[in-house]
Design an enzyme around this catalytic site. Structure first.
Site, PDB file in Angstrom:
ATOM      1  N   SER A 135       0.873  -1.356  -0.008  1.00 27.22           N
ATOM      2  CA  SER A 135       0.211   0.017  -0.168  1.00 27.22           C
ATOM      3  C   SER A 135       0.864   1.294   0.026  1.00 27.22           C
ATOM      4  O   SER A 135       2.123   1.153   0.415  1.00 27.22           O
ATOM      5  CB  SER A 135      -0.840  -0.088   1.152  1.00 27.22           C
ATOM      6  OG  SER A 135      -1.584   1.208   1.340  1.00 27.22           O
ATOM      7  N   TYR A 148      -2.852  -1.371  10.429  1.00 25.16           N
ATOM      8  CA  TYR A 148      -2.793  -1.443   8.903  1.00 25.16           C
ATOM      9  C   TYR A 148      -1.403  -0.858   8.538  1.00 25.16           C
ATOM     10  O   TYR A 148      -0.505  -1.526   7.626  1.00 25.16           O
ATOM     11  CB  TYR A 148      -3.747  -0.882   8.395  1.00 25.16           C
ATOM     12  CG  TYR A 148      -3.924  -0.847   6.814  1.00 25.16           C
ATOM     13  CD1 TYR A 148      -4.455  -1.707   6.227  1.00 25.16           C
ATOM     14  CD2 TYR A 148      -3.347   0.116   5.899  1.00 25.16           C
ATOM     15  CE1 TYR A 148      -4.627  -2.088   5.121  1.00 25.16           C
ATOM     16  CE2 TYR A 148      -3.280  -0.108   4.676  1.00 25.16           C
ATOM     17  CZ  TYR A 148      -4.222  -0.927   4.139  1.00 25.16           C
ATOM     18  OH  TYR A 148      -4.104  -1.282   2.866  1.00 25.16           O
TER      19      TYR A 148
END
Ligand SMILES: NC(=O)c1ccc[n+]([C@@H]2O[C@H](COP(=O)([O-])OP(=O)(O)OC[C@H]3O[C@@H](n4cnc5c(N)ncnc54)[C@H](O)[C@@H]3O)[C@@H](O)[C@H]2O)c1
Length: 253
Positions: A135, A148
């Site tokens: 990401s 995350y």
């Protein structure tokens, strides 16, 4: 089983989180490419491309079962795409500790276990490939996403380590770091972020999510799938231990 040897025969892949969003798009594209795909997810649906396989990848057993199923079904394993994930949005003092554990299990430990259990098959392939879907949040942080962001930052370290340990046996490991892609995961985040920031959902998209992307568009699934094909294919032999930012310019800021 005899080593398949570099480039010989039909390749076989595991793609995780393949019932939805990015994983589904990559599985579909791999199938089109002529790759045998074990499409692993918690609950694969009738539309899941490839060979659907149900497993909880937050467990050791789930990751082991996925590797065993791919090898049993296809007789080889050339490509692993750890992609499964979810998001949890909360300030650190309120961050649920079980969610933290589950986030690290799916984002960091599952890619490690799949690689560990699949290692000898990747070596036998002669051109083993690991392509982690990380990401933009593997390279920079945002508030309220501690689990995350920690998992995503961590997995880039794993990618580099796989690259070093696999260098002499044909294994190449890379990550794709997308900006925002419109998938069910992101749709859910819009609502969560609206609550955390006390804003409307429209304002969250324009003022929070895309604020760091100079190009004010979400990343397209087809573009991501194409990059995954390249990074797992024969022409990516010289690329290893790196991350490709597909983030509409986010990391250029
Ligand atoms: N959508 C984005 O904007 C975006 C941006 C950057 C990175 N990513 C990353 O891409 C990956 C895929 O995201 P997406 O947007 O396609 O999400 P998604 O929610 O559409 O799909 C994720 C899939 O992972 C599966 N999954 C979750 N926990 C699992 C478990 N324990 N075992 C097995 N499967 C499990 C889910 O069932 C789901 O099908 C994630 O790792 C995410 O962090 C997404």
């Amino acid at each position: 089983m005899a080593p398949a040897g570099q480039g010989s025969g039909r390749r076989a892949a595991i793609v995780t989180g393949a019932a939805s969003g990015i994983g589904e798009a990559i599985s579909r594209r791999f199938v089109k490419e002529g790759i045998d795909v074990l499409s692993v997810d918690l609950r694969p649906g009738p539309d899941t491309p490839g060979v659907p396989f149900a497993a909880d990848l937050t467990t050791r057993e789930g990751n082991k079962a996925a590797v065993e199923a791919a090898v049993e079904r296809f007789g080889r394993l050339d490509i692993i795409v750890p992609n499964a994930g979810f998001q949890h949005v909360a300030p650190i003092p309120e961050f649920d500790e079980d969610r933290w554990d589950a986030l690290l299990a799916i984002l960091l430990t599952s890619p490690f276990l799949l690689t560990k259990y699949g290692w000898q098959h990747l070596v036998d392939s002669g051109a083993g490939r690991v392509c982690v879907i990380a990401s933009a949040h593997a390279l920079s942080a945002s508030p309220f996403k501690s689990g995350y962001i920690s998992g995503k930052h961590g997995v880039l370290g794993l990618v580099k380590t796989i690259a070093l340990e696999g260098a002499d046996c044909g294994i190449r490991a890379n990550a794709i770091c997308p900006g925002y892609v419109r998938t069910p995961l992101v749709q859910a985040q819009i609502a969560d972020q609206a609550k955390a920031h006390g804003m409307t959902e429209d304002r969250v998209v324009s003022e929070v999510m895309l604020v760091r992307q100079p190009v004010k568009q979400m990343v397209e699934l087809d573009d991501l799938a194409e990059m995954a094909v390249f990074l797992t294919g024969p022409n990516s032999n010289s690329l290893t231990g790196m991350s490709v930012s597909m983030d509409m310019g986010w990391s250029a800021l």
